[in-house]
Design a protein around this motif. Structure first.
Motif, PDB file in Angstrom:
ATOM      1  N   PRO A   2     -12.114   6.387   7.828  1.00 58.08           N
ATOM      2  CA  PRO A   2     -11.097   6.463   8.885  1.00 58.08           C
ATOM      3  C   PRO A   2      -9.819   5.715   8.497  1.00 58.08           C
ATOM      4  O   PRO A   2      -9.887   4.676   7.852  1.00 58.08           O
ATOM      5  CB  PRO A   2     -11.781   5.766  10.066  1.00 58.08           C
ATOM      6  N   VAL A   3      -8.683   6.266   8.873  1.00 61.43           N
ATOM      7  CA  VAL A   3      -7.390   5.618   8.639  1.00 61.43           C
ATOM      8  C   VAL A   3      -6.556   5.740   9.909  1.00 61.43           C
ATOM      9  O   VAL A   3      -6.495   6.813  10.507  1.00 61.43           O
ATOM     10  CB  VAL A   3      -6.613   6.292   7.472  1.00 61.43           C
ATOM     11  N   ARG A   4      -5.920   4.640  10.308  1.00 62.84           N
ATOM     12  CA  ARG A   4      -5.017   4.678  11.448  1.00 62.84           C
ATOM     13  C   ARG A   4      -3.735   5.418  11.063  1.00 62.84           C
ATOM     14  O   ARG A   4      -3.347   5.463   9.915  1.00 62.84           O
ATOM     15  CB  ARG A   4      -4.672   3.252  11.890  1.00 62.84           C
ATOM     16  N   GLY A   5      -3.035   5.922  12.067  1.00 68.45           N
ATOM     17  CA  GLY A   5      -1.732   6.537  11.839  1.00 68.45           C
ATOM     18  C   GLY A   5      -1.810   7.911  11.201  1.00 68.45           C
ATOM     19  O   GLY A   5      -2.751   8.675  11.447  1.00 68.45           O
ATOM     20  N   VAL A   6      -0.806   8.213  10.389  1.00 72.33           N
ATOM     21  CA  VAL A   6      -0.679   9.415   9.555  1.00 72.33           C
ATOM     22  C   VAL A   6      -0.476  10.719  10.356  1.00 72.33           C
ATOM     23  O   VAL A   6       0.395  11.526  10.015  1.00 72.33           O
ATOM     24  CB  VAL A   6      -1.876   9.584   8.578  1.00 72.33           C
ATOM     25  N   VAL A   7      -1.270  10.931  11.416  1.00 79.41           N
ATOM     26  CA  VAL A   7      -1.167  12.191  12.162  1.00 79.41           C
ATOM     27  C   VAL A   7       0.227  12.305  12.785  1.00 79.41           C
ATOM     28  O   VAL A   7       0.706  11.365  13.420  1.00 79.41           O
ATOM     29  CB  VAL A   7      -2.243  12.265  13.274  1.00 79.41           C
ATOM     30  N   GLY A   8       0.862  13.460  12.575  1.00 77.56           N
ATOM     31  CA  GLY A   8       2.245  13.641  13.012  1.00 77.56           C
ATOM     32  C   GLY A   8       3.186  13.735  11.825  1.00 77.56           C
ATOM     33  O   GLY A   8       4.294  14.232  11.927  1.00 77.56           O
ATOM     34  N   SER A   9       2.718  13.254  10.655  1.00 76.04           N
ATOM     35  CA  SER A   9       3.502  13.381   9.431  1.00 76.04           C
ATOM     36  C   SER A   9       3.146  14.691   8.735  1.00 76.04           C
ATOM     37  O   SER A   9       2.269  15.429   9.195  1.00 76.04           O
ATOM     38  CB  SER A   9       3.198  12.210   8.496  1.00 76.04           C
ATOM     39  N   ASP A  10       3.805  14.988   7.616  1.00 73.68           N
ATOM     40  CA  ASP A  10       3.520  16.226   6.875  1.00 73.68           C
ATOM     41  C   ASP A  10       2.333  16.096   5.910  1.00 73.68           C
ATOM     42  O   ASP A  10       1.997  17.050   5.206  1.00 73.68           O
ATOM     43  CB  ASP A  10       4.771  16.682   6.109  1.00 73.68           C
ATOM     44  N   TYR A  11       1.697  14.937   5.859  1.00 74.70           N
ATOM     45  CA  TYR A  11       0.503  14.793   5.011  1.00 74.70           C
ATOM     46  C   TYR A  11      -0.546  15.844   5.383  1.00 74.70           C
ATOM     47  O   TYR A  11      -1.198  16.421   4.517  1.00 74.70           O
ATOM     48  CB  TYR A  11      -0.136  13.417   5.190  1.00 74.70           C
ATOM     49  N   ILE A  14      -0.105  19.225   3.647  1.00 78.26           N
ATOM     50  CA  ILE A  14      -0.403  19.383   2.213  1.00 78.26           C
ATOM     51  C   ILE A  14      -1.815  18.920   1.869  1.00 78.26           C
ATOM     52  O   ILE A  14      -2.331  19.242   0.811  1.00 78.26           O
ATOM     53  CB  ILE A  14       0.625  18.638   1.331  1.00 78.26           C
ATOM     54  N   ASP A  28      -9.334   7.780  21.588  1.00 77.40           N
ATOM     55  CA  ASP A  28      -8.246   8.285  20.760  1.00 77.40           C
ATOM     56  C   ASP A  28      -8.741   9.251  19.682  1.00 77.40           C
ATOM     57  O   ASP A  28      -9.941   9.488  19.542  1.00 77.40           O
ATOM     58  CB  ASP A  28      -7.510   7.112  20.093  1.00 77.40           C
ATOM     59  N   GLU A  29      -7.772   9.812  18.951  1.00 75.77           N
ATOM     60  CA  GLU A  29      -8.095  10.625  17.780  1.00 75.77           C
ATOM     61  C   GLU A  29      -7.834   9.798  16.543  1.00 75.77           C
ATOM     62  O   GLU A  29      -6.976   8.916  16.540  1.00 75.77           O
ATOM     63  CB  GLU A  29      -7.224  11.887  17.765  1.00 75.77           C
ATOM     64  N   ASP A  61      -5.834  -4.394  -6.760  1.00 77.26           N
ATOM     65  CA  ASP A  61      -7.041  -3.788  -6.197  1.00 77.26           C
ATOM     66  C   ASP A  61      -8.082  -3.497  -7.267  1.00 77.26           C
ATOM     67  O   ASP A  61      -8.890  -2.582  -7.132  1.00 77.26           O
ATOM     68  CB  ASP A  61      -6.670  -2.514  -5.451  1.00 77.26           C
ATOM     69  N   LEU A  64     -11.827  -3.607  -6.208  1.00 77.93           N
ATOM     70  CA  LEU A  64     -12.151  -2.412  -5.425  1.00 77.93           C
ATOM     71  C   LEU A  64     -12.318  -1.212  -6.348  1.00 77.93           C
ATOM     72  O   LEU A  64     -13.266  -0.428  -6.215  1.00 77.93           O
ATOM     73  CB  LEU A  64     -11.020  -2.147  -4.420  1.00 77.93           C
TER      74      LEU A  64
ATOM     75  N   ALA B 119       2.665   5.765   6.025  1.00 74.81           N
ATOM     76  CA  ALA B 119       2.193   6.671   7.084  1.00 74.81           C
ATOM     77  C   ALA B 119       1.195   5.987   8.021  1.00 74.81           C
ATOM     78  O   ALA B 119       0.884   6.496   9.085  1.00 74.81           O
ATOM     79  CB  ALA B 119       1.584   7.926   6.483  1.00 74.81           C
ATOM     80  N   ALA B 156      -2.556  11.443  21.797  1.00 72.52           N
ATOM     81  CA  ALA B 156      -3.969  11.083  21.640  1.00 72.52           C
ATOM     82  C   ALA B 156      -4.200  10.065  20.532  1.00 72.52           C
ATOM     83  O   ALA B 156      -5.286   9.522  20.375  1.00 72.52           O
ATOM     84  CB  ALA B 156      -4.787  12.342  21.353  1.00 72.52           C
TER      85      ALA B 156
END
Lengths: 156, 247
Positions: A2-11, A14, A28-29, A61, A64, B119, B156
């Motif tokens: 899971p990652v916060r954010g990002v949704v709403g961008s053009d990622y 692609i 939330d989503e 990193d 990791l 992002a 959301a």
């Protein structure tokens, strides 16, 4: 993962492998991205023992990366006894469990820096940047770079 | 651009503007290729925000982590940062940023370095300042070619953070909470409202509270910038430290 954010961008246009799901623990989503597991990682450590245990730069990193990769080749400034592998805020311990091979390679991070061993060499980096604009000069640069050591790390 | 002899550099002005936004005790994180925000954060710390926590990527002194950027980004995803600083090759009227490509993404005119953590950070850091060292119609455009990080997102999605200000050599822009569009808050000494508009590729309304001239850096701010801040910055950005500050 899971990652916060990002949704709403053009990622998401692609990267069709990025999925948005309803968060099972909230209202939330949330975006899920696939884990990256490199086939091979080349990592430069401060010190390593002959079994592959090592201490490497904790600002990066690398620890990791070692734990995520299928095969890990560690080069090190020094090969030492296991008892001399001391960790600190600047140096992380990585177990031999993750390491496939160890190479003694003093100066292996140059022309970038390596902890308290040496600073970056700005003039060499600028030389590289310039050479990288011309294919033939890049070939010369790489040729010279790959021949700068002999006998397992002795700098010429 | 109107030529006026100023007693400070553009970098000093922008760093001072950033510093003034930071309140004592707030946590300020600075990413890579960000010497002006790093200077602003250190100026705040050296003056009115001594209890603030400052993290600067690429620094030994301001990087108290032991698990690399994994640890840094995890803290960010927990919403622990009050400030972060992003930029873009293009910024649109909503504050969306492009760090990916100029032109079509699959056949770009220029391929850019990519977004790194932006992002996620734009959503999870409470106050994000966009800083841009050039303010032209090519960089502030009506529509950007690729949205690397979005100023707005679906309802959301959990989003505690977002755009605070846009800071450029010419102006400070702020987002209108109603329309979601950027407005002109103040223009730099030596420029004008007209000059800022002429260099912006989208229509830029006045901030509803009125447009003012930006307060230039005070002597105390400049003394700190040229003294302890420059010294600290020199260990991270030696070339910048040599050029950005007036002696």
């Amino acid at each position: 993962m899971p990652v916060r954010g990002v949704v709403g961008s053009d990622y998401t246009k692609i990267r069709t492998d990025f999925k948005t799901i309803k968060n099972p623990y909230g209202d939330d989503e949330i975006l899920l991205v696939p884990a990256i597991s490199p086939d091979v990682s080349l990592i430069h450590a401060f010190r390593a023992d002959r079994y592959g245990n090592c201490v490497l730069n904790s600002a990066l990193d690398d620890a990791l990366l070692a734990r995520a990769s299928n095969k890990v080749i560690v080069s090190a400034e020094e090969i030492v006894e296991t008892s001399e592998l001391k960790t600190s805020q600047r140096g992380n311990f990585v177990s031999r469990v993750h390491v496939s091979a160890v190479v003694c390679l003093p100066g292996g991070a140059a022309p970038t820096s390596c902890g308290t061993y040496y600073r970056e060499k700005a003039d060499v980096l600028l030389e590289y940047l310039d050479a990288a604009k011309h294919p033939e000069r890049l070939t010369d640069y790489l040729q010279e770079f790959s021949l700068r050591c002999r006998n397992g790390g002795e700098l010429l | 651009m109107t030529t006026v002899a100023l007693h400070y550099t553009t970098e000093e002005l922008m760093a001072a503007l950033i510093a003034r936004e930071i309140r004592n005790g707030e946590t300020v994180a600075v990413g890579t290729f960000s010497p002006i925000p790093a200077s602003g954060a250190l100026l705040a710390k050296a003056s009115h925000a001594p209890d603030s926590e400052v993290f600067i990527m690429g620094s030994r002194d301001w990087w108290p982590f032991s698990e690399g950027s994994l640890e840094f980004f995890s803290l960010a995803q927990r919403g622990r940062f009050d400030f972060f600083f992003l930029s873009g090759a293009q910024i649109d009227r909503q504050g969306n940023i492009n760090l990916h490509a100029i032109g079509n993404y699959s056949r770009p005119k220029v391929r850019l370095p990519g977004g790194a953590g932006s992002a996620m950070l734009y959503y999870m850091v409470k106050k994000v300042i966009l800083f841009k060292t050039d303010h032209t119609v090519k960089s502030f455009v009506e529509t950007i070619d690729f949205i690397t990080s979005a100023a707005s997102s679906p309802p959301a999605l959990y989003r505690p953070g977002g755009l605070h200000l846009v800071i450029t050599p010419l102006a400070v822009l702020v987002k209108n909470a109603g329309s979601g569009l950027l407005e002109l808050l103040s223009f730099s000494p030596g420029t004008s409202v007209e000059e800022v508009r002429a260099n912006t590729g989208f229509s830029l309304p006045d901030f509803s509270g009125g447009v003012t001239e930006t307060t230039p850096p005070a002597p105390e701010e400049l003394a700190l910038l040229r003294g302890p801040v420059r010294e600290s910055i020199a260990s991270i950005y030696p070339r910048f430290a040599g050029q950005a500050f007036k002696s």
